[in-house]
Scaffold this motif. Structure first.
Motif, PDB file in Angstrom:
ATOM      1  N   HIS A 136       0.835  -1.212   0.000  1.00 23.83           N
ATOM      2  CA  HIS A 136       0.000   0.000   0.000  1.00 23.83           C
ATOM      3  C   HIS A 136       0.867   1.257   0.000  1.00 23.83           C
ATOM      4  O   HIS A 136       0.636   2.184  -0.784  1.00 23.83           O
ATOM      5  N   SER A 137       1.857   1.283   0.873  1.00 19.34           N
ATOM      6  CA  SER A 137       2.716   2.460   0.994  1.00 19.34           C
ATOM      7  C   SER A 137       3.502   2.713  -0.290  1.00 19.34           C
ATOM      8  O   SER A 137       3.597   3.856  -0.762  1.00 19.34           O
TER       9      SER A 137
ATOM     10  N   SER B   9       2.735   1.752  -3.355  1.00 18.33           N
ATOM     11  CA  SER B   9       1.823   2.154  -4.428  1.00 18.33           C
ATOM     12  C   SER B   9       1.402   3.607  -4.263  1.00 18.33           C
ATOM     13  O   SER B   9       1.325   4.358  -5.247  1.00 18.33           O
ATOM     14  N   LEU B  10       1.146   4.008  -3.028  1.00 15.29           N
ATOM     15  CA  LEU B  10       0.767   5.389  -2.760  1.00 15.29           C
ATOM     16  C   LEU B  10       1.891   6.346  -3.151  1.00 15.29           C
ATOM     17  O   LEU B  10       1.651   7.392  -3.768  1.00 15.29           O
TER      18      LEU B  10
ATOM     19  N   GLY C  82      -4.975   7.295  -0.018  1.00 11.79           N
ATOM     20  CA  GLY C  82      -5.105   5.855  -0.147  1.00 11.79           C
ATOM     21  C   GLY C  82      -5.637   5.233   1.125  1.00 11.79           C
ATOM     22  O   GLY C  82      -5.477   5.783   2.220  1.00 11.79           O
ATOM     23  N   GLN C  83      -6.265   4.072   0.988  1.00 14.69           N
ATOM     24  CA  GLN C  83      -6.736   3.341   2.153  1.00 14.69           C
ATOM     25  C   GLN C  83      -6.774   1.847   1.827  1.00 14.69           C
ATOM     26  O   GLN C  83      -6.846   1.444   0.663  1.00 14.69           O
ATOM     27  N   ILE C  84      -6.715   1.052   2.883  1.00 16.60           N
ATOM     28  CA  ILE C  84      -6.823  -0.398   2.769  1.00 16.60           C
ATOM     29  C   ILE C  84      -8.180  -0.810   3.323  1.00 16.60           C
ATOM     30  O   ILE C  84      -8.562  -0.396   4.413  1.00 16.60           O
TER      31      ILE C  84
ATOM     32  N   PHE D 229      -7.032  -2.259  -2.085  1.00 16.64           N
ATOM     33  CA  PHE D 229      -6.410  -0.950  -1.965  1.00 16.64           C
ATOM     34  C   PHE D 229      -7.215   0.055  -2.775  1.00 16.64           C
ATOM     35  O   PHE D 229      -7.486  -0.164  -3.960  1.00 16.64           O
TER      36      PHE D 229
ATOM     37  N   TYR E  27      -7.321   4.072  -4.001  1.00 18.66           N
ATOM     38  CA  TYR E  27      -6.548   5.309  -4.139  1.00 18.66           C
ATOM     39  C   TYR E  27      -7.399   6.365  -4.827  1.00 18.66           C
ATOM     40  O   TYR E  27      -8.102   6.070  -5.799  1.00 18.66           O
TER      41      TYR E  27
ATOM     42  N   MET F  20      -5.486  -7.385  -3.774  1.00 25.61           N
ATOM     43  CA  MET F  20      -4.164  -7.671  -3.224  1.00 25.61           C
ATOM     44  C   MET F  20      -3.339  -8.548  -4.164  1.00 25.61           C
ATOM     45  O   MET F  20      -2.150  -8.279  -4.403  1.00 25.61           O
TER      46      MET F  20
END
Length: 215
Positions: A32-33, A35-36, A51-53, A63, A65, A82
């Protein structure tokens, strides 16, 4: 003695499960981090990137965004599974380009695209599938491969439930069809993804496998 061994095994198993869960969480957060950061690197000059999970009850971690205009009111949001994120991040140098492409397409269209709200009930979900998602998938597949080469229809899978199936009836040797659960296609649609892409990619894979056998 046996009782103590059983208790020890249960404790060890619990510790192993906890360790696997922690490792899985670290991977999820890392993907996630990363990709953000990629999206921020591509769009941060013009957009605020968020972004959020989230955890889907059927498909696990996802994920989300969002790109929000810094000097405007347009928003562009997209969701990713995922497993596809893990696969793309294994392809060095391609993950960022792949991620950005979804937002570039939405930005080029010039229409704000926040995430869609899920249907409020079963009737609304059925209407969305019958009137939008399934016709779009069928038309896209036929346009891609030709109406005379591909067959599209419903089927029932023991584990996945109702599926939309597309295949090449003229291919008799080996697997000639792919199927996607209707719930999966619905989720793609709600995430501002093209649900037809999953079927089209599956059909290309079948073609490639068939041609490899013939070579």
């Amino acid at each position: 003695m046996t009782m103590e061994n059983n208790n020890s095994n249960v404790k060890e198993k619990t510790e192993e499960e906890k360790k696997r869960e922690e490792e899985a969480k670290k991977i999820i957060v890392a993907v996630h981090s990363r990709s953000l950061q990629m999206l921020q690197g591509d769009f941060d000059d013009t957009y605020a990137v968020e972004g959020q999970i989230v955890n889907h009850p059927n498909f696990g971690p996802m994920f989300i965004y969002r790109l929000k205009e810094k000097e405007g009111d347009k928003e562009y949001a997209c969701g990713f599974f995922m497993n596809e994120m893990l696969k793309k991040h294994q392809e060095a140098g391609r993950a960022g380009q792949w991620l950005a492409s979804f937002y570039i397409d939405m930005i080029d269209a010039g229409v704000s695209r926040p995430l869609l709200a899920p249907p409020p009930d079963k009737d609304a979900a059925k209407k969305l599938l019958d009137e939008q998602i399934v016709p779009h998938c069928a038309n896209s597949v036929r346009e891609e491969f030709g109406d005379d080469k591909v067959k599209v229809g419903f089927n029932m899978h023991k584990q996945a439930g109702p599926v939309l199936e597309a295949g090449f009836p003229q291919l008799k040797d080996g697997n000639n069809a792919c199927a996607m659960p209707l719930q999966y296609l619905m989720t793609l649609h709600l995430m501002n993804r093209d649900p037809a892409e999953a079927l089209i990619n599956g059909l290309y894979k079948i073609q490639d496998e068939y041609e490899a056998k013939q070579a």
